[in-house]
Design an enzyme around this catalytic site. Sequence first.
Site, mmCIF file in Angstrom:
data_model
loop_
_atom_site.group_PDB
_atom_site.id
_atom_site.type_symbol
_atom_site.label_atom_id
_atom_site.label_comp_id
_atom_site.label_asym_id
_atom_site.label_seq_id
_atom_site.Cartn_x
_atom_site.Cartn_y
_atom_site.Cartn_z
ATOM 1 N N ARG A 63 35.851 20.226 10.703
ATOM 2 C CA ARG A 63 37.293 20.263 10.956
ATOM 3 C C ARG A 63 37.968 19.826 9.673
ATOM 4 N NH1 ARG A 63 36.599 23.005 14.826
ATOM 5 N NH2 ARG A 63 37.109 22.536 17.002
ATOM 6 N N GLU A 122 45.946 23.045 8.989
ATOM 7 C CA GLU A 122 45.424 24.406 9.170
ATOM 8 C C GLU A 122 46.471 25.242 9.889
ATOM 9 O OE1 GLU A 122 41.212 24.833 10.254
ATOM 10 O OE2 GLU A 122 41.937 26.070 11.907
ATOM 11 N N HIS A 170 39.190 29.887 9.584
ATOM 12 C CA HIS A 170 38.462 29.325 10.731
ATOM 13 C C HIS A 170 37.688 30.428 11.481
ATOM 14 C CE1 HIS A 170 38.708 25.820 13.836
ATOM 15 N NE2 HIS A 170 37.610 26.524 14.036
HETATM 16 C C1 8YV Z 1 36.678 28.459 17.783
HETATM 17 C C2 8YV Z 1 35.772 26.114 17.130
HETATM 18 O O1 8YV Z 1 37.133 29.263 16.745
HETATM 19 O O2 8YV Z 1 34.141 25.826 18.803
HETATM 20 C C3 8YV Z 1 34.917 25.284 18.037
HETATM 21 O O3 8YV Z 1 35.033 24.066 17.980
HETATM 22 O O4 8YV Z 1 36.500 25.598 16.358
HETATM 23 C C4 8YV Z 1 35.649 27.585 17.145
HETATM 24 O O5 8YV Z 1 34.470 28.012 17.680
HETATM 25 C C5 8YV Z 1 37.798 27.919 18.543
HETATM 26 O O6 8YV Z 1 37.443 26.990 19.493
HETATM 27 C C6 8YV Z 1 38.723 29.034 19.080
HETATM 28 O O7 8YV Z 1 38.889 29.059 20.422
#
Ligand code: 8YV
Length: 315
Positions: A232, A261, A280
């Site tokens: 993150r 972000e 992302h």
């Molecule tokens: C996704 C993410 O892009 O799973 C996670 O923690 O950051 C990513 O897999 C996101 O959750 C979009 O829904």
Amino acid sequence: MGDRIPIMADGLPKIFHEALGERFEILDWDTSESSDAVTRSVAILSYAHPAADGDLMDRMTRLKVISNHGVGVDHIDLVAAEARGIPVGNTPGCLDAATADMTMALLMASGRNLRIGDSYARSPEFLHYDPSILIGQEITGSTLGIIGMGRIGKEVARRAAGFEMTVLYHNRNRDEAAEAELGVRYATRDELLAESDFVALNCPLTDETTGMIGPAEFETMKPSAFLVNMARGPVVQTDALYTALTTGQIRGAALDVTDPEPLPRDHPLLAVENVIILPHLGSASNRTRERMMNMSIENLEAGLAGEPLPYRIRP
Ligand code: 8YV
């Protein structure tokens, strides 16, 4: 159409509407005081990480379940949800391979100058082949430090073995089973930073990992090293990263995530050559996204039926 079940969700793509639309009334994410979605919704389906805190949960008096599309739930106050008896579901496991693949893709792209090389090959400057330019960091046989030896970190280690990399890891707890299975070696965070050619961040965002990579950590890394952030954005201090990249404290970085972000469009990091920035994309592959959708719907339905969530995450 009979009475559909109202749920609040943010920016769901068409495929979700096709899967849910007949039975669910999908209300747009609106947390304002006058929000109809807040008063009516019985569930949250969280897609692009909108914040869900205790205050919102209190105002959603009919809320029965929070289902998150994705594994990371740092945008949801799990303690507040638990205290209110609201189960939270996420989508663990199904995205490990895709996220580990992308970790390797970014590692290789930064180490072997893919971004700079691509720009140069398209530019008016590329008029004759010069073998002496853009000599990168050999991937095979180099040392990779993985911070966060969870499911995704382990998948990265498996891939790194194919490149004959020496793999160090740092984790809250030492994992001797992983050491035996994957041939990885535990290191303190400073040892890992000092010895690695590539440092991959594959940890969740928690109080302990927020701001974990800052000026002192960049100082500890080799000037020839690369940082890959698949975790993150706030795990890395953005200002310190900018300084590290522009003063030669490290050789380069590749970021799937940033803080904030997205970065403001005039952010100085966007003009830095030795950094690759993605919007992302860690889990963004066709098969993984299909599984994530299905798991998030399973959690949603179980929560609304008052059944245990198949994939529940607790504080
Ligand atoms: C996704 C993410 O892009 O799973 C996670 O923690 O950051 C990513 O897999 C996101 O959750 C979009 O829904």
